[in-house]
Write an enzyme that holds these catalytic residues in place. Structure first.
Site, PDB file in Angstrom:
ATOM      1  CD  GLU A  77      -8.948   2.690   6.594  1.00  0.00           C
ATOM      2  OE1 GLU A  77      -9.176   1.891   7.512  1.00  0.00           O
ATOM      3  OE2 GLU A  77      -8.332   3.747   6.744  1.00  0.00           O
ATOM      4  CG  ASN A  93      -9.793   0.504  10.924  1.00  0.00           C
ATOM      5  OD1 ASN A  93      -8.834  -0.199  10.618  1.00  0.00           O
ATOM      6  ND2 ASN A  93     -10.177   1.542  10.214  1.00  0.00           N
ATOM      7  CG  ASP A 111      -0.309  -0.273   2.534  1.00  0.00           C
ATOM      8  OD1 ASP A 111       0.929  -0.286   2.599  1.00  0.00           O
ATOM      9  OD2 ASP A 111      -1.034  -0.468   3.528  1.00  0.00           O
ATOM     10  CG  HIS A 132      -6.600  -0.823   8.113  1.00  0.00           C
ATOM     11  ND1 HIS A 132      -6.677   0.442   8.636  1.00  0.00           N
ATOM     12  CD2 HIS A 132      -5.285  -1.135   8.135  1.00  0.00           C
ATOM     13  CE1 HIS A 132      -5.479   0.874   8.957  1.00  0.00           C
ATOM     14  NE2 HIS A 132      -4.611  -0.069   8.666  1.00  0.00           N
TER      15      HIS A 132
HETATM   16  C1  GLP Z   1      -1.227   0.913   8.514  1.00  0.00           C
HETATM   17  C2  GLP Z   1      -0.834   0.244   7.191  1.00  0.00           C
HETATM   18  C3  GLP Z   1      -0.932  -1.240   7.256  1.00  0.00           C
HETATM   19  C4  GLP Z   1      -0.362  -1.689   8.589  1.00  0.00           C
HETATM   20  C5  GLP Z   1      -1.333  -1.290   9.680  1.00  0.00           C
HETATM   21  C6  GLP Z   1      -0.871  -1.597  11.077  1.00  0.00           C
HETATM   22  O1  GLP Z   1      -2.211   1.877   8.322  1.00  0.00           O
HETATM   23  N1  GLP Z   1      -1.551   0.708   6.048  1.00  0.00           N
HETATM   24  O2  GLP Z   1      -0.260  -1.829   6.158  1.00  0.00           O
HETATM   25  O3  GLP Z   1      -0.205  -3.077   8.579  1.00  0.00           O
HETATM   26  O4  GLP Z   1      -1.717   0.061   9.542  1.00  0.00           O
HETATM   27  O5  GLP Z   1       0.207  -0.762  11.452  1.00  0.00           O
HETATM   28  P1  GLP Z   1       1.091  -1.008  12.747  1.00  0.00           P
HETATM   29  O6  GLP Z   1       1.827  -2.270  12.517  1.00  0.00           O
HETATM   30  O7  GLP Z   1       2.017   0.190  12.807  1.00  0.00           O
HETATM   31  O8  GLP Z   1       0.156  -1.073  13.892  1.00  0.00           O
END
Ligand code: GLP
Length: 260
Positions: free
Chosen positions: A150, A143, A74, A145
């Site tokens: 999302e 949330n 992403d 995702h």
């Molecule tokens: C972000 C990214 C995801 C990531 C997730 C969790 O928004 N778009 O690819 O896996 O949220 O992030 P974290 O590992 O920092 O909690």
């Protein structure tokens, strides 16, 4: 690792170091078992210790550069590669450079193209031409995702541009000490992620406990996009004591929860 076919394998690390080692072991095992097909990689904080463990093994010559094509999961819309906040720059710093993966070989998902529809089609076609996804290494958004799929995102969600939810914007703000977060992301579709043979979901911390429970033990729902990950042939969840607290083997359909 032990579970019935079709059930999630949930591995619980008893320390930060164990989480990093366990994640690295699992990813390496998947690569060793099947060096074909592409690997798509999340950024975010959770995979960092795992990537650093892989990098350390590579530096000690215990792990070679992955031979499979690497795919970007992403990106923020509007950030150039040169912007250190871009997710590609993050992937480059934490994974590509330390593991000596040629950045120009990566299947990119760019947030700066004029025609995002065309960019998404090109991306999906490039992944298919690389043999499809064998492995998806994913984090879990607060949330539910995955990537920037999302809520609501269903199992057929396409690779696309999405407005980021207020919750995701708030949680992403911690990456840059409160600097302004872009309001749109471009993401590999949940449908593409569900085509992977293996998903390794990395989840750590008490703040992920409730969403992990909803993802692995609740009903499938577009409101919790990660809940569909149980559809892939093999789902391996690498977690820690804080995130896994209270989950029972019955809830996730496993005979037991190995703790490492
Ligand atoms: C972000 C990214 C995801 C990531 C997730 C969790 O928004 N778009 O690819 O896996 O949220 O992030 P974290 O590992 O920092 O909690």
């Amino acid at each position: 690792m032990s579970s019935r076919d079709g059930d999630a394998e949930l591995l619980v690390a008893s320390s930060d170091a164990a989480f990093a080692r366990l994640g690295a072991d699992v990813i390496r095992g998947v690569w060793d078992d099947c060096p074909e097909g592409a690997t798509i990689l999340a950024t975010g904080w959770t995979p960092i210790p795992v990537f650093r463990e892989l990098a350390a093994r590579h530096a000690r010559r215990e792990l070679s550069t992955p031979q499979c094509p690497i795919v970007q999961l992403d990106e923020y819309v509007g950030l150039e590669d040169s912007d250190p906040r871009s997710l590609f720059a993050w992937l480059d710093r934490e994974f590509l450079t330390p593991l000596e993966v040629d950045a120009s070989s990566v299947i990119r998902l760019r947030g700066t193209t004029a025609d995002s529809e065309q960019e998404c089609s090109r991306f999906d076609a490039a992944v298919a031409a690389a043999g499809g996804l064998h492995l998806a290494v994913l984090g879990l958004g607060p949330n539910g995702h995955v990537g920037f799929n999302e809520p609501p995102s269903g199992p057929n969600a396409r690779t696309r541009v999405v407005p980021l939810s207020p919750e995701s914007i708030a949680s992403n703000a911690r990456y840059w000490s409160g600097a302004e977060v872009p309001v749109e992301g471009i993401t590999a579709g949940l449908g593409l992620l569900l085509s992977a043979d293996v998903v390794v979901l990395l989840v750590a911390g008490a703040h992920k406990r409730e969403i992990l429970r909803r993802s692995v033990a609740g009903p499938e729902s577009p409101e919790v996009p990660a809940s569909y990950l149980r559809r892939v042939p093999r789902l391996i969840i690498v977690t820690d004591d804080d995130a896994a607290a209270g989950l029972t083997p019955e809830e996730i359909g496993s005979r037991h929860l190995p703790r490492i």
